[in-house]
Design an enzyme around this catalytic site. Structure first.
Site, PDB file in Angstrom:
ATOM      1  N   SER A 164     -25.127  89.295  57.249  1.00 26.63           N
ATOM      2  CA  SER A 164     -25.034  87.832  57.339  1.00 26.63           C
ATOM      3  C   SER A 164     -25.646  87.271  56.068  1.00 26.63           C
ATOM      4  CB  SER A 164     -25.854  87.351  58.543  1.00 26.63           C
ATOM      5  OG  SER A 164     -26.130  85.961  58.450  1.00 26.63           O
ATOM      6  N   TYR A 177     -33.062  86.795  64.608  1.00 23.90           N
ATOM      7  CA  TYR A 177     -31.766  87.075  63.980  1.00 23.90           C
ATOM      8  C   TYR A 177     -31.928  87.321  62.476  1.00 23.90           C
ATOM      9  CZ  TYR A 177     -26.822  86.486  62.770  1.00 23.90           C
ATOM     10  OH  TYR A 177     -25.545  86.684  62.292  1.00 23.90           O
ATOM     11  N   LYS A 181     -31.134  90.808  60.335  1.00 22.47           N
ATOM     12  CA  LYS A 181     -30.178  90.918  59.224  1.00 22.47           C
ATOM     13  C   LYS A 181     -30.887  91.319  57.924  1.00 22.47           C
ATOM     14  CE  LYS A 181     -26.537  89.971  61.680  1.00 22.47           C
ATOM     15  NZ  LYS A 181     -25.510  91.001  61.949  1.00 22.47           N
TER      16      LYS A 181
END
Ligand code: BGC
Length: 279
Positions: A164, A177, A181
């Site tokens: 991402s 999150y 990543k």
């Protein structure tokens, strides 16, 4: 034939991955779905992994079979070691081997840090990061066992980690999150360094804002979309196919010398657009 028609993409890509065997995790929706279809269109046989949503997965399988390649769906939770091991073992039984692992499955459980439970933290880390570790490990074993088959590909296998822009952009309210990543970036580079001598290519694709269910709130109203476009210099929200096409290219021998790289597919989101007028 229009330059961008499905047919022209199909003709070019049919030669790219013919005879290769691909597994895509989280392939029954969003980026994973588009990627599984694009790999099939490019000539690969495809395993469509999902954890919930068998009907959607089976529809993806039917679409892929329409390209004249083989496909089946397989339920497995990528954060569960035994399930991942069984999934890759079954693929080797069914298709003979694996050439392309797309570690795509991922999720968000957003909260301000002071509100974030340990369960929310652990869920995201275990699916987004541990899941990629397990998928990479199991596919690497098979790549090493089999080695390079020249008629199929110049490399012994490709691992493509779905990352991402939040691999490098901090993201308030999403510490689980963004950390997952960021971890994917280092997982990818370390595995790339470790496995390159075995002729295995490990790379990451880092999507920006792509129109999928994971970020529906960010694009589903005109106001939200206007806000989102402020973060995208290219001024368009991405489509799942933007990412799927990048995966096909990354998996193909066209990019055989690309090892340990993150390809940002983000309309320029990582160019710090706030600085276009400030700073
Ligand atoms: C997230 C999306 C977000 C995008 C850009 C992705 O990795 O899953 O929710 O819109 O990054 O911020």
């Amino acid at each position: 034939m229009a330059a961008n028609s499905d047919e022209s993409r199909g003709v070019v890509s049919a030669q790219l991955l013919r005879g290769q065997k691909a597994l895509v995790t989280g392939a029954n929706s969003g980026i994973g779905l588009a990627t599984a279809v694009a790999l099939g269109r490019a000539g690969a046989d495809v395993v469509v992994n999902y954890v919930v949503g068998q009907d959607e997965a089976d529809k993806v399988v039917e679409e892929i079979k329409g390209f004249g390649v083989r496909a089946y769906s397989y339920q497995a939770d990528v954060s569960d070691e035994d399930q991942v091991t069984a999934m890759v073992a079954r693929m080797v039984e069914e298709f003979g081997t694996i050439d392309i692992m797309v570690a795509n499955a991922g999720l968000q459980r957003d909260a301000a840090v002071t509100e974030m439970s340990l369960a929310q933290w652990e869920k995201v880390i275990s699916v987004n990061l541990t899941g990629q570790f397990l998928c990479a490990r199991e596919s690497a074993k098979e790549f090493i066992r089999r080695g390079v088959v020249e008629e199929v590909s110049r490399s012994a296998g490709k691992i493509i980690c779905m990352s991402s822009v939040h691999q490098i952009i901090p993201w308030a309210g999403h510490v689980n999150y963004a950390s997952s990543k960021g971890g994917v970036g280092m997982l990818m580079q370390t595995l790339a360094q470790e496995l390159a001598p075995k002729r295995i290519r490990v790379n990451a694709i880092a999507p920006g804002a792509i129109r999928t269910p994971i970020n529906r709130d960010a694009w589903s109203t005109p106001e939200a979309e206007t806000d989102l476009l402020r973060l995208i210099p290219y001024h368009r929200v991405g489509d799942p196919d933007d990412i799927a096409n990048a995966v096909v290219a990354m998996a193909s021998d066209l990019l055989d010398y690309v090892v340990g790289t993150t390809l940002y597919v983000d309309g320029g989101m990582t160019l710090f657009p706030g600085f276009a007028t400030g700073g």
